[in-house]
Design an enzyme around this catalytic site. Structure first.
Site, mmCIF file in Angstrom:
data_model
loop_
_atom_site.group_PDB
_atom_site.id
_atom_site.type_symbol
_atom_site.label_atom_id
_atom_site.label_comp_id
_atom_site.label_asym_id
_atom_site.label_seq_id
_atom_site.Cartn_x
_atom_site.Cartn_y
_atom_site.Cartn_z
ATOM 1 N N LYS A 1 64.356 -13.418 -35.686
ATOM 2 C CA LYS A 1 62.971 -12.941 -35.660
ATOM 3 C C LYS A 1 62.223 -13.563 -34.483
ATOM 4 O O LYS A 1 62.474 -14.720 -34.124
ATOM 5 C CB LYS A 1 62.281 -13.295 -36.985
ATOM 6 C CG LYS A 1 60.894 -12.665 -37.168
ATOM 7 C CD LYS A 1 60.343 -12.968 -38.553
ATOM 8 C CE LYS A 1 58.958 -12.383 -38.759
ATOM 9 N NZ LYS A 1 58.427 -12.665 -40.111
ATOM 10 N N SER B 1 56.457 -8.929 -42.649
ATOM 11 C CA SER B 1 56.401 -8.869 -41.199
ATOM 12 C C SER B 1 57.772 -8.865 -40.521
ATOM 13 O O SER B 1 57.887 -8.614 -39.332
ATOM 14 C CB SER B 1 55.607 -10.062 -40.668
ATOM 15 O OG SER B 1 56.247 -11.290 -41.000
ATOM 16 N N SER C 1 57.386 -11.706 -46.519
ATOM 17 C CA SER C 1 57.784 -11.076 -45.262
ATOM 18 C C SER C 1 59.284 -10.947 -45.050
ATOM 19 O O SER C 1 59.713 -10.290 -44.107
ATOM 20 C CB SER C 1 57.172 -11.833 -44.075
ATOM 21 O OG SER C 1 55.787 -11.627 -44.028
#
EC number: 6.3.5.7
Length: 453
Positions: A53, A128, A152
């Site tokens: 990420k 996210s 997330s």
């Protein structure tokens, strides 16, 4: 896509072939799950390729949290989880798209554009960590790392049909994670199945002297100890599922039936209304975000405004131009709840209520092994679905409790809605009992044998 378990048995030559295949797939894909093709990040370390990420530091890579304000920032060191990957025959291979600074539930706020859900490209992948989940579900990554502040990892895993694990707070080092809310943030795996989640979790877990909140525990061995034959006492919170769609409620009831048939004991419990938890979570997270993001000012690193007259204008223009609307909203609200006259009324009261929530979870876990809930109120929705930010915030209603209390939680795909979109369910366990999460999920995964493709 080959699984992580399978990839770990490949030779170095076979791994290089795999990396080239993934790189070609990413270049041809329109999901926008990766920020750019992995090969453009430069040479990667040897090992099984793991998607990272874009808020986890990888030395020598531009890491931006999908925000204009960190444009050009190159990480000078590895996050501890990256070093742990290297020690376990894995390596970072590409950065995934995400909501800007992890503030969102749809991956629509990234400065790199939206990421599409591989199950339906007209729908969001969640957020996210939407890029990580979309890549794993779309066959563009063997496995991925995400971060979970209020769901997330788990919510995009549910929307895309992956397994997502949020470890106990302190189980995995946060050193090198660019912070959103330091007391909630936790790095964890997004994978194709429970075995892979267990393998990747074991690789990144363990004590780290560089993280003051790291628990003084050895790396886990959950994969070695996976046991599908264990039976658990599982609590359900009936009052909390009233906000779920009919499709999610049906999947919930069918999964409960399967758990009972497998021999697990189901009991009903009650705790503080989940709508209160939403308010508590956002007050605390926005307050911490306003502090954590104060460092991004255009002076030391990242984007700097041009044609400025003085230092004040540098700060103002750099932050105004660099941050997106949702990040600005949360910074302003965070500063408001910390301001004189409102600190006691909002922030202090939210912290007091957080302790009550922790106590309620602890009380439930005195009598049960696990808690079972939906992950999200609906399956993946269309882009631009939410009429207001408040509607988006409510999509976290089932996941934030684990972050408020620091508990481990896992999202497992259990069903499909009438449109064929995946629906995930969540198990929450006692602190540092990821083994039970993985055991029950592994057994349920085998029992349901859900086919999403």
């Amino acid at each position: 896509m080959i699984t992580l378990k399978q990839a770990l048995s490949l030779s170095q030559d076979e791994l290089e072939t795999l990396k080239n295949e993934i790189d070609a797939k990413v270049r041809a894909s329109d999901l926008n799950a990766y920020i750019k093709a992995p090969s453009l990040n430069g040479a990667s370390a040897k090992g099984v390729p793991i998607l990272i990420k874009d808020n986890i530091s990888v030395k020598g890579w531009e890491v931006t949290c999908s925000s204009k304000i960190l444009e050009g920032y190159v990480a000078p060191y590895h996050a501890s989880v990256i070093e742990n990957l290297h020690q376990n025959s894995m390596a970072g291979f590409g950065l995934s798209n995400m909501d800007e600074f992890a503030m969102g539930s749809t991956t629509e706020s990234s400065c790199y554009g939206i990421t599409k859900n591989p199950r339906d490209k007209n729908r969001v992948p969640g957020g996210s960590s939407g890029g990580s989940a979309a890549a794993v579900a779309g066959g563009l990554a063997v496995a991925a790392l995400g971060s979970d502040t209020g769901g997330s990892i788990r919510q995009p895993a549910s929307y895309c049909g992956c397994v997502g694990l949020k470890p106990t707070y302190g189980r995995v080092s946060r050193y090198g994670l660019i912070a959103y809310c330091s007391s909630f943030d936790q790095i964890g795996p997004i994978t194709q199945n429970v075995e892979d989640a267990s393998i990747l979790f074991d690789a990144i877990s363990g004590h780290d002297n560089k993280d003051s909140t790291s628990a003084n525990l050895k790396p886990t061995q959950t994969f070695k100890n996976l046991n599908r034959d264990k039976r658990f006492k599982i609590a359900i919170l009936r009052d909390h599922i009233k906000d779920a769609s009919n499709e999610v409620q049906l999947a919930y009831e069918n999964t409960l039936k399967a758990l009972k048939e497998m021999g697990h004991e189901i009991v009903e419990k009650k705790m503080l209304d989940s709508h209160y938890q939403i308010s508590i979570y956002y007050i605390i997270s926005m307050a911490e975000a306003s502090s954590n993001l104060a460092r991004f000012d255009g002076v030391r690193y990242g984007r700097r405004a041009q044609n400025i007259k003085d230092l004040k204008e540098l700060y103002l223009k750099s932050r105004s131009e660099g941050f997106g609307d949702e990040v600005k909203r949360r910074i302003m609200l965070g500063n408001f709840v910390l301001s004189s006259g409102y600190y006691d009324a909002y922030y202090l009261k939210a912290q007091q209520m957080r302790l009550i929530i922790k106590e309620q979870y602890n009380k439930i876990f005195e009598e049960v092994d696990l808690i079972f809930t939906p992950v999200a109120p609906t399956s993946a929705h269309l882009f631009n679905y939410h009429a207001s930010p408040l509607e988006m915030y409510l999509s976290d209603i089932y996941t934030i409790g684990a972050n408020l209390s620091g508990l481990p939680a896992l999202s497992l795909p259990v069903a499909k809605d009438p449109l064929g979109l995946p629906i995930g369910m969540q198990f929450i366990a006692k602190a540092f009992d990821e083994q039970s999460l993985l055991d029950v999920s592994y057994a349920l995964e085998q029992e349901l044998d859900l086919k999403l493709d």
